[in-house]
Design an enzyme around this catalytic site. Sequence first.
Site, PDB file in Angstrom:
ATOM      1  N   CYS A 144     -49.647  -1.409  -9.666  1.00 30.26           N
ATOM      2  CA  CYS A 144     -49.104  -2.132 -10.820  1.00 30.26           C
ATOM      3  C   CYS A 144     -49.536  -3.585 -10.674  1.00 30.26           C
ATOM      4  O   CYS A 144     -50.511  -3.877  -9.984  1.00 30.26           O
ATOM      5  CB  CYS A 144     -47.598  -1.973 -10.939  1.00 30.26           C
ATOM      6  SG  CYS A 144     -46.626  -2.722  -9.614  1.00 30.26           S
ATOM      7  N   ALA A 145     -48.853  -4.503 -11.320  1.00 35.28           N
ATOM      8  CA  ALA A 145     -49.322  -5.886 -11.320  1.00 35.28           C
ATOM      9  C   ALA A 145     -49.269  -6.524  -9.934  1.00 35.28           C
ATOM     10  O   ALA A 145     -50.238  -7.128  -9.474  1.00 35.28           O
ATOM     11  CB  ALA A 145     -48.522  -6.715 -12.315  1.00 35.28           C
TER      12      ALA A 145
END
Length: 364
Positions: free
Chosen positions: A97-98
């Site tokens: 994810c980020a």
Amino acid sequence: MQERHTEQDYRALLIADTPIIDVRAPIEFEQGAMPAAINLPLMNNDERAAVGTCYKQQGSDAALALGHKLVAGEIRQQRMDAWRAACLQNPQGILCCARGGQRSHIVQSWLHAAGIDYPLVEGGYKALRQTAIQATIELAQKPIVLIGGCTGSGKTLLVQQQPNGVDLEGLARHRGSAFGRTLQPQLSQASFENLLAAEMLKTDARQNLRLWVLEDESRMIGSNHLPECLRERMTQAAIAVVEDPFEIRLERLNEEYFLRMHHDFTHAYGDEQGWQEYCEYLHHGLSAIKRRLGLQRYNELAARLDAALTTQLTTGSTDGHLAWLVPLLEEYYDPMYRYQLEKKAEKVVFRGEWAEVAEWVKAR
């Protein structure tokens, strides 16, 4: 479930083309992603925006609750099915994810509950991105030899055939000129830089690399620009110039821009629409340099292009394109390149025909 979080782990992921299941929203993925990543988001763009607004207004607990409410029931099941299929198809892959935070951990825990243990990237895309940037800075410090030459000199092919060559135009999905677009859309700047870093890492890992062989590019390749660290090193690099006969250059350009592009457009769109797309591609390329040609000369060459397209459509012959291609090379592209080369004449260390330059590069 072992997470990978060291610098060497991140580099190993890029070198191995490890499949990455990127659970960020599509808008984040489009702005920048790793080369081997597929986007299977936990939340779509609207859901992510709603959760972000909730976080700002009501805090993290409320935002988390909203996220679970939005991704529930059938929506959650559909996404679970997609993640499960991707995990089974890519057993050596990894979640991302980020920043390696809640989104990848949530997906990981849901998969674990479904009987699938799948690692995640600690630090997420941000950590991989920083690794890509740092790798490019480091690898760009190795010596560089640039392959120069006028349009149609076969520079890209020569670079492609070198074990230490990196095809910048291929990575950018653009050939660098007004006629340089391909049928593949260009990547975002960040994705292009990530792809370049991965390619440099893989090339360096395959051998005891002493120097890079690159094409003599300007800063911009279509809409992508070269990383400043690499561009700066290229301005200091030695240049080997391909000087092939004009007729050989014309043969290459005919094959690349007329025969191959026509084939690619018709293969992608069918005969009728493909022909229209091909015509538009050539006209767009000529139109892009209208101001530099001057209106009168542009109109003359555009008329010759139309006549050449009519001949090609009716007979299949591309010979008519020489009527506008030859003056375009003689009056625009060749003088422009020679002017640019004169400004860095002290960097030129070798000149020769294609095979001679290839042999010279091989001996470096």
